[in-house]
Design an enzyme around this catalytic site. Structure first.
Site, PDB file in Angstrom:
ATOM      1  N   TYR A 180      42.533 -54.754  82.577  1.00 21.46           N
ATOM      2  CA  TYR A 180      42.643 -53.479  81.854  1.00 21.46           C
ATOM      3  C   TYR A 180      41.254 -52.983  81.443  1.00 21.46           C
ATOM      4  O   TYR A 180      40.917 -51.804  81.625  1.00 21.46           O
ATOM      5  CB  TYR A 180      43.523 -53.674  80.617  1.00 21.46           C
ATOM      6  CG  TYR A 180      43.564 -52.496  79.688  1.00 21.46           C
ATOM      7  CD1 TYR A 180      44.362 -51.396  79.968  1.00 21.46           C
ATOM      8  CD2 TYR A 180      42.813 -52.484  78.507  1.00 21.46           C
ATOM      9  CE1 TYR A 180      44.415 -50.313  79.109  1.00 21.46           C
ATOM     10  CE2 TYR A 180      42.852 -51.408  77.637  1.00 21.46           C
ATOM     11  CZ  TYR A 180      43.657 -50.320  77.945  1.00 21.46           C
ATOM     12  OH  TYR A 180      43.693 -49.247  77.092  1.00 21.46           O
TER      13      TYR A 180
ATOM     14  N   LYS B 169      39.189 -49.370  82.349  1.00 23.30           N
ATOM     15  CA  LYS B 169      38.704 -48.430  81.342  1.00 23.30           C
ATOM     16  C   LYS B 169      37.181 -48.280  81.393  1.00 23.30           C
ATOM     17  O   LYS B 169      36.646 -47.204  81.101  1.00 23.30           O
ATOM     18  CB  LYS B 169      39.147 -48.884  79.948  1.00 23.30           C
ATOM     19  CG  LYS B 169      40.636 -48.701  79.687  1.00 23.30           C
ATOM     20  CD  LYS B 169      41.027 -47.226  79.715  1.00 23.30           C
ATOM     21  CE  LYS B 169      42.465 -47.012  79.277  1.00 23.30           C
ATOM     22  NZ  LYS B 169      42.828 -45.583  79.221  1.00 23.30           N
TER      23      LYS B 169
END
Length: 252
Positions: free
Chosen positions: A158, A162
């Site tokens: 994740y 980002k």
């Protein structure tokens, strides 16, 4: 167009049914936004939200289908969103957290997180940039994350997605500056939402409403990057520069 005080009147939200997206919508409506375009995958949820907003002060609410995992459709999606007129602020509030433990053993699942959070956001950003250049004004607000600041063992899939998104929109901000288009990157920490339900809250955990307040204040002052809560800026400055052996021992 913006009102006499410079506040946005028309807002498009990609990922409108997310809790942070919804909180930002409410904050902008409270400040006078009267036209909304809600984009996302769940048409039923979008229509419920649109019906609710129409009962308040919003004069015009439109719904548009959008799938971050379908980049080929993004140019037409953007044209659909702008078909009803100029947009003052475009908010990108979509994303998936994934499951770090499971995704490490599932290449397709790991790629799916990156496809939504990074690849889809890049594709949409390119299409938005072209449309906003033609319009000649507007702002893009994109939800990044402090997870992208430095890779952590607990969520590096994740976090890497980002980090890529963050870098792309910082670069897009520079590319669009001469065209009068403003880009603001929002870096929330742990936000208490359905997506994080069941996870132990991190220090400085915040709420969608608090993130919305940060976004509104950032737009008011023309900020390039904002943190939610703002204290995270200084926390991450320290963490970013810690030696790797020390950083890896921290319970992050």
């Amino acid at each position: 167009m913006r009102d006499a005080l410079g506040r946005p009147q028309s807002v498009a939200v990609f990922g409108a049914t997310s809790e942070i997206g919804r909180a930002i919508i409410d904050a902008l409506v409270a400040r006078g936004a009267s036209r909304l375009v809600l984009a996302g995958r769940d048409e039923e949820a979008l229509n419920r939200l649109a019906s609710h907003l129409r009962t308040g002060s919003v004069h015009q609410v439109e719904v548009s289908a959008f799938d971050a995992a379908d980049p080929a459709s993004h140019p037409q999606v953007v044209e659909n969103v702008f078909a009803g007129g100029d947009i003052d602020v475009v908010l990108l509030a979509f994303g998936v957290l994934g499951s770090q433990e499971a995704d490490e053993d599932d290449p397709a699942a790991a790629a799916g997180v990156v496809q939504t959070n990074f690849t889809g956001a890049v594709s949409l950003g390119v299409a938005l940039a072209a449309r906003l250049r033609r319009q000649g004004h507007g702002a893009i607000v994109v939800l990044s994350s402090v997870a992208g600041e430095r890779a952590r063992r607990s969520n590096f899939i994740y976090g890497s997605s980002k980090a890529g998104l963050d870098a792309f929109y910082q670069g897009l901000a520079a590319a669009l500056d001469a065209d009068g288009i403003h880009v603001m990157v929002v870096r929330p920490g742990f936000v208490k939402t359905r997506m994080t339900q069941g996870l132990p809250p991190a220090p400085l955990a915040t709420t969608p409403e608090a993130v919305a307040e940060v976004v509104v204040r950032g737009l008011d002052r023309g900020a390039r990057v904002v943190w939610a809560p703002p204290t995270l800026r200084w926390v991450m400055t320290v963490l970013r520069h810690l030696p790797t052996p020390i950083f890896r021992r921290l319970p992050l």
